[in-house]
Scaffold this active site. Structure first.
Site, PDB file in Angstrom:
ATOM      1  N   ASP A 368      42.152  47.692  38.322  1.00 33.05           N
ATOM      2  CA  ASP A 368      42.198  46.235  38.232  1.00 33.05           C
ATOM      3  C   ASP A 368      42.095  45.701  39.662  1.00 33.05           C
ATOM      4  O   ASP A 368      42.294  46.457  40.616  1.00 33.05           O
ATOM      5  CB  ASP A 368      43.538  45.862  37.567  1.00 33.05           C
ATOM      6  CG  ASP A 368      43.759  44.370  37.510  1.00 33.05           C
ATOM      7  OD1 ASP A 368      42.779  43.643  37.241  1.00 33.05           O
ATOM      8  OD2 ASP A 368      44.879  43.911  37.734  1.00 33.05           O
ATOM      9  N   LYS A 369      41.807  44.429  39.834  1.00 36.42           N
ATOM     10  CA  LYS A 369      41.729  43.867  41.191  1.00 36.42           C
ATOM     11  C   LYS A 369      43.019  43.140  41.569  1.00 36.42           C
ATOM     12  O   LYS A 369      43.742  43.520  42.466  1.00 36.42           O
ATOM     13  CB  LYS A 369      40.541  42.901  41.304  1.00 36.42           C
ATOM     14  CG  LYS A 369      40.465  42.213  42.661  1.00 36.42           C
ATOM     15  CD  LYS A 369      39.411  41.137  42.689  1.00 36.42           C
ATOM     16  CE  LYS A 369      39.828  39.897  41.934  1.00 36.42           C
ATOM     17  NZ  LYS A 369      40.874  39.108  42.609  1.00 36.42           N
ATOM     18  N   THR A 370      43.300  42.075  40.811  1.00 43.43           N
ATOM     19  CA  THR A 370      44.381  41.175  41.178  1.00 43.43           C
ATOM     20  C   THR A 370      45.735  41.855  41.063  1.00 43.43           C
ATOM     21  O   THR A 370      46.101  42.327  40.001  1.00 43.43           O
ATOM     22  CB  THR A 370      44.356  39.951  40.258  1.00 43.43           C
ATOM     23  OG1 THR A 370      43.024  39.468  40.238  1.00 43.43           O
ATOM     24  CG2 THR A 370      45.284  38.878  40.752  1.00 43.43           C
ATOM     25  N   PHE A 522      35.426  22.176  38.915  1.00 45.76           N
ATOM     26  CA  PHE A 522      34.680  23.402  39.196  1.00 45.76           C
ATOM     27  C   PHE A 522      34.339  24.100  37.877  1.00 45.76           C
ATOM     28  O   PHE A 522      35.158  24.181  36.985  1.00 45.76           O
ATOM     29  CB  PHE A 522      35.554  24.335  40.043  1.00 45.76           C
ATOM     30  CG  PHE A 522      34.872  25.629  40.420  1.00 45.76           C
ATOM     31  CD1 PHE A 522      34.187  25.744  41.616  1.00 45.76           C
ATOM     32  CD2 PHE A 522      34.915  26.735  39.575  1.00 45.76           C
ATOM     33  CE1 PHE A 522      33.547  26.929  41.966  1.00 45.76           C
ATOM     34  CE2 PHE A 522      34.281  27.924  39.907  1.00 45.76           C
ATOM     35  CZ  PHE A 522      33.604  28.024  41.108  1.00 45.76           C
ATOM     36  N   LYS A 527      29.465  26.148  40.187  1.00 44.52           N
ATOM     37  CA  LYS A 527      30.041  26.809  41.375  1.00 44.52           C
ATOM     38  C   LYS A 527      30.441  25.805  42.460  1.00 44.52           C
ATOM     39  O   LYS A 527      30.435  26.119  43.650  1.00 44.52           O
ATOM     40  CB  LYS A 527      29.067  27.838  41.970  1.00 44.52           C
ATOM     41  CG  LYS A 527      28.789  29.014  41.056  1.00 44.52           C
ATOM     42  CD  LYS A 527      27.935  30.056  41.739  1.00 44.52           C
ATOM     43  CE  LYS A 527      27.778  31.316  40.934  1.00 44.52           C
ATOM     44  NZ  LYS A 527      27.227  31.134  39.591  1.00 44.52           N
ATOM     45  N   THR A 655      37.773  43.600  36.430  1.00 39.27           N
ATOM     46  CA  THR A 655      38.651  42.449  36.656  1.00 39.27           C
ATOM     47  C   THR A 655      38.258  41.274  35.769  1.00 39.27           C
ATOM     48  O   THR A 655      37.101  41.144  35.374  1.00 39.27           O
ATOM     49  CB  THR A 655      38.600  42.030  38.149  1.00 39.27           C
ATOM     50  OG1 THR A 655      39.355  40.840  38.335  1.00 39.27           O
ATOM     51  CG2 THR A 655      37.178  41.794  38.616  1.00 39.27           C
ATOM     52  N   GLY A 656      39.219  40.444  35.467  1.00 38.00           N
ATOM     53  CA  GLY A 656      38.949  39.233  34.692  1.00 38.00           C
ATOM     54  C   GLY A 656      38.507  38.090  35.585  1.00 38.00           C
ATOM     55  O   GLY A 656      38.183  37.004  35.121  1.00 38.00           O
ATOM     56  N   LYS A 743      37.754  46.166  28.928  1.00 35.01           N
ATOM     57  CA  LYS A 743      38.229  47.166  29.901  1.00 35.01           C
ATOM     58  C   LYS A 743      38.456  48.503  29.197  1.00 35.01           C
ATOM     59  O   LYS A 743      38.034  49.557  29.685  1.00 35.01           O
ATOM     60  CB  LYS A 743      39.533  46.701  30.559  1.00 35.01           C
ATOM     61  CG  LYS A 743      39.357  45.563  31.550  1.00 35.01           C
ATOM     62  CD  LYS A 743      40.683  45.247  32.225  1.00 35.01           C
ATOM     63  CE  LYS A 743      40.537  44.145  33.272  1.00 35.01           C
ATOM     64  NZ  LYS A 743      41.779  43.928  34.023  1.00 35.01           N
TER      65      LYS A 743
END
Length: 1025
Positions: A368-370, A522, A527, A655-656, A743
């Protein structure tokens, strides 16, 4: 107590217990409840006819009825255990009985008892954890986990909206804004919720966490109120209320909630080593059958030959050692204990004690990233104005410019437009840039109420208490909070904001008010985000905009530095935002507003028309600055990822989070090395697009892949095999916008297509499915709670600990278990060889060579301690294993335990067994009892010497184990009168014969080992020499 459906069944039927039980069980077994849409009445549960699942979390594998059958099935699906069950049961047949019952049943009973107790303890822990979660009481939600899926009815916030944190659900750390149903938010008092006649209609439960369709209807008003409900009116279970208090009506519970539907059921994990040993056991069984058939054939099929065949099968049953499972299970427990006691990785917990060897066989690591690679703390690092750049060490210059410009402005506040028309000096450009950053955002300052009020009185807002220590910022993105905190640090502070205005405080303490005329939020498509504000003092209208460089480069006026500086910042791992502005006259704004409102009312292509109107403003904007924000990485992430890469482990980041963020972190963490190209997989929706994009990607070489969850889904639908094959060739893969189910699906794909071992590591509730699907799941106890660490097989406190966990403990666990497993097999093979030689010499009689206690003693106190001491062996020191992670590559090839190594041990066993038995038969004198004494003593000495030969690094406990076993054997000789002639074993003749046989059986192997080390040393010995 009885559930209502069961109670009504009892009342409705004239009660016949037997008939009732069978009917009820059949109904329960058949029923897989269909998911339905529902109507939920406010305050009137009696109007609800349907029965819905209980709102309870259940992580247990078994219940009270399935526990024993389930555990026994898990044990006897292994060939080894099933074989021993059959052998043990055969001892109840008198014609087949060989020796004592306890020699077969005691080891089997011990293995099963240990397993059942271990599973019961694990299951009880899960039950306690679930009970703790399920017994939490709720009435009004404030800053706590939402227990079930709800529609948001009312909040204490004046705006009628609140922020929630969804990191446990989708992995995104930015806070989401949720809006209360306006009809219920407008009610004068909280109690009115129960007096109105209203209901919520909700669609049937679904997997998708990003969409919802429903309606809110109030029937007792004139006219009837109908409000459409969307995702912004929902509060899903496992999210956390971050601001104010909320009241909602529950629409989905238990296993119908989005979070549970996105979580897979835990599976029983079996290590690769166990599967390999299971294969070898089957090979041994075939050898056993073949040997028994040969014996009966040589016997000449005389008399009841089939009975003799079965007796031979039992005699040679030691070829397959029951102690293998006991030793391996005890070894696994020892490795788990060593991991938890390692001071270099404090706080590590082993939750699944059956798979420590898996840590040494991993090829794919899915992370995972976060919160796993990053700390999820944003820090403002760089401000670039085109001609001048400011870093963390020069922020004080910006502060002095801001103080100067506002001290001048406060004197000439009415002449502000004139002052700002002068040639742009550096000071005024800094002032403009900082003001733009302080105004262009979606951040709300929040002040903690000091007067411990509760309930509806929390509406009271502490408007005037603008003290710095009492203020926190809330936003849907941590980047925005970092920017606003930075403007505060240089002197321009956001002190208040509501739907229509915001107030900034200058360094001198003046309050500047700006009216918010329009805000353009946003989106992942645009973007960028924009805001139009009117300065209260001058009446000037300004349109500010900030966004990703890709989106902004075509909007701002021509410049020659933006692209280059964005590249420089990205290489530093910073997340960049381009800030621009445009001044509008009153006429320009009025014209825009009328067109914008008209577009918002259109029924067809509303989004396109609105976007077109906004784009008419987004032309020739003045570029103000470029900002760089860093998402701080966890400690030592870069060296750890580099170590894992050098160890031959391929790393995938799932990652989400957004594509830009994921790509940025992949670069800054060195998941993608600086020299590597990155191929960003374009969004695809159809088969044709996917085909073209895959072809474009196929032409790239040695480049990292970045793909979004939606595109991945399309590729897997049409070109699963091709996509996985291409992705597996990449040095690194980043999948962004991944749902929890996706995932887990990626993990299963890798297992299915590559057949290699996978490891998943994460720290949030959204990682649980992936952790449970992987061959080895690692959870990090982080800011996102303990959900991942509780579901994982191994729990660590920091990402950097994974290096030592794999390189040192994974290596040792695999190497030790491989040596232990093969040695235990050797121990069984050698005695079976001796039995075969003995039977063939004595006219193929199916008579046991060693009876009763000798066999039990051989498998336990005489050899158990030295053999088990192999769990302390290590081929490489931990420092070396960490310094040369390349050594790990050898483990993934599985060379420590293969048919080749197994065959070598079989040959050693046949040689030694033959020497021991023939030697004893050649040298024995007059009585048969001497054969037993000489051969058994030589056998024990041979086993102890073989353990010494196998050991690579000595430990003091190993020496103790060797001498303790020898001592036990010598001491027991005095009591074994029925097997040994005590007078004979105390003579010199006995000693020299035993010594001679032992030397002949062991010395050649010592010489071979020395020659192999000298002429073909293993890779690790080159480092240790």
């Amino acid at each position: 107590f009885l559930c209502p459906s069961l109670l009504s069944y009892l009342i409705a039927h004239s009660f016949n217990p037997l008939h009732f039980c069978s009917d009820w069980l059949i109904n329960i077994c058949r029923r897989k409840k269909e998911l339905k849409a529902r109507t939920v009445w406010l305050g009137c549960p009696e109007k609800c006819e349907e029965k819905y699942p209980k709102n309870a979390i259940k992580n247990q594998k078994y219940n009270i009825f399935t526990f024993i059958p389930g555990v026994l099935y898990e044990q006897f699906k292994f060939f080894l255990n099933l074989y021993f069950l059959v052998v043990s049961c055969s001892q109840f047949v008198p014609a087949l009985k060989i020796g004592y019952l306890y020699t077969y049943w005691a080891p089997l009973g011990f293995v099963l008892t240990v397993t059942v107790v271990r599973e019961a303890v694990d299951e009880f822990r899960r039950y306690k954890r679930d009970k703790e979660m399920n017994s939490q009481l709720y009435s009004k939600l404030t800053n706590q986990r939402i227990p079930s899926d709800m529609v948001f009815l009312r909040t204490s916030e004046k705006t009628g909206s609140c922020f929630i944190r969804t990191d446990q659900l989708d992995g995104e750390t930015d806070w989401k804004l949720k809006v209360a149903v306006s009809c219920t938010q407008r009610l004068p008092a909280l109690g009115d919720l129960f007096s109105i006649n209203a209901y919520v209609y909700a669609q049937k439960p679904q997997l998708d966490i990003h969409s919802f369709e429903g309606t809110f209807t109030r029937e007792d008003s004139d006219p009837t109120v109908h409000e459409s409900l969307s995702i912004e009116n929902t509060l899903w279970a496992s999210t956390v209320v971050a601001s104010g208090t909320v009241i909602g009506v529950v629409i989905y519970t238990g296993k119908e909630t989005r979070s549970v539907m996105n979580t897979s059921n835990p599976k029983n994990k079996v290590g690769l080593l166990d599967l390999e040993l299971n294969q070898l056991t089957k090979a041994l069984f075939l050898a056993l059958v073949a040997l028994s058939v040969v014996m009966v054939t040589l016997q000449g099929f005389v008399g009841p030959w089939y009975r003799n065949l079965f007796r031979f099968l039992l005699l040679f049953s030691y070829i397959i050692p029951i102690s293998l499972r006991v030793n391996l299970d005890m070894g696994k427990a020892a490795y788990g204990w060593m991991i938890m006691k390692d001071d270099n990785i404090p706080g590590t917990v082993v939750r699944t004690s059956t798979i420590p060897e898996e840590l040494g066989r991993l090829v794919y690591l899915l992370t995972d990233k976060t919160g796993t690679l990053t700390q999820n703390e944003m820090i403002f690092k760089r401000l670039h104005l085109g001609t001048v750049s400011y870093g963390t060490d020069t922020m004080d210059e910006i502060q002095s410019h801001i103080i100067n410009s506002y001290s001048q402005v406060s004197h000439f506040i009415n002449y502000l437009p004139l002052i700002l028309r002068f040639r742009k000096s550096v000071s005024s450009r800094i002032h403009e840039a900082v003001k733009a950053i302080a105004l262009c955002h979606n951040v709300t300052p929040v002040y903690e109420s000091r007067a411990g009020v509760s309930g509806e009185t929390e509406y009271a807002e502490v408007d005037q208490d603008f003290s710095d220590e009492n203020r926190t910022y809330q936003a849907s993105s941590p980047d925005e909070v970092a920017l606003v905190q930075w403007t505060e640090s240089v002197g321009l502070t956001l002190v208040n904001r509501d739907l229509t205005s915001m107030q900034l405080k200058t360094p001198g303490g003046h309050i500047l008010t700006y009216y918010i005329l329009q805000i353009f939020p946003f989106t992942s498509e645009s973007k960028r985000m924009g805001i139009i504000v009117r300065d209260e003092s001058s009446g000037e209208i300004t349109f500010y905009m900030k966004g990703a460089d890709i989106a902004m480069s075509t909007i701002v006026q021509y410049n020659d530095w933006l692209e280059e500086e964005c590249g420089n910042m990205a290489r530093e791992g910073l997340r960049t935002l381009v800030v621009a502005k445009k001044s509008l006259t009153e006429e320009q704004y009025q014209d825009f507003e009328s067109r914008y409102n008209q577009a918002k009312l259109s029924i067809h292509d509303r989004n396109l028309k609105v976007a077109a109107v906004v784009e008419s403003l987004e032309r020739e904007m003045e570029l103000l600055c470029l900002t760089g924000v860093e998402d701080q990485l966890q400690a030592d992430v870069r060296p750890t990822l580099e170590m894992l890469r050098n160890a031959g482990i391929k790393i995938w980041m799932l990652t989400g989070d957004k594509l830009e963020t994921a790509t940025c972190i992949a670069k800054s963490s060195h998941l993608v090395s600086r020299t590597q190209d990155v191929h960003i997989f374009r969004p695809v929706t159809t088969r044709g697009e996917a085909h073209l994009e895959l072809n474009a990607f196929r032409r790239k070489h040695d480049c990292a892949l970045v793909v979004s969850g939606d595109s991945l889904e399309v590729c897997l639908k049409y070109y699963e095999h091709e996509f996985v094959e291409l992705a597996c060739q990449c040095p690194a893969v980043v999948c962004c916008r991944c749902s929890p189910t996706q995932k887990a699906h990626i993990v299963k794909l890798l297992q299915h297509h590559t057949g290699k071992r996978t490891c998943a590591i994460g720290d949030g509730g959204n990682d649980v499915s992936m952790i449970q699907a992987a061959d080895c799941g690692i959870g990090i106890e982080g800011k996102e709670g303990k959900q991942a660490s509780l579901a994982a097989d191994f729990s660590i406190t920091q990402f950097k600990h994974i290096g030592r966990l794999l390189m040192v403990h994974g290596r040792n666990s695999y190497k030790r278990s491989a040596a232990l497993g093969q040695f235990v097999m050797h121990r069984g093979l050698i005695i079976s060889t001796m039995q075969a030689v003995f039977s063939s010499v004595f006219y193929f009689a199916s008579v046991p060579l060693y009876q009763g206690f000798l066999m039990v003693g051989y498998a336990t106190i005489y050899t158990m301690f030295p053999v088990f001491s192999l769990v302390l062996d290590q081929d490489v020191k931990p420092e070396m294993a960490l310094l040369y992670p390349e050594l790990y590559k050898d483990l993934t090839k599985g060379r420590s335990l293969s048919f080749k190594t197994f065959l070598i041990w079989v040959l050693i066993s046949i040689y030694q067994g033959g020497i021991l038995m023939y030697g004893a038969l050649l040298l024995f004198e007059s009585e048969f009892v001497h054969v037993v004494a000489i051969s058994f003593t030589a056998l024990i000495l041979t086993e102890l010497l073989m353990v010494a030969l196998t050991i690579r690094t000595w430990h003091w406990l190993m020496v103790v184990a060797e001498f303790l076993s020898l001592g036990c054997y010598v001491a027991s000789l005095a009591f074994l009168n029925e097997y040994f002639d005590v007078a004979f074993i105390t003579t010199v003749t006995f000693l020299w014969k035993v010594s001679a046989i032992t030397v002949v059986s062991c010395l050649p192997l010592y010489i071979l080992k020395y020659l192999k080390r000298k002429f073909s040393p293993p890779s690790y010995s080159k480092l240790t020499s």
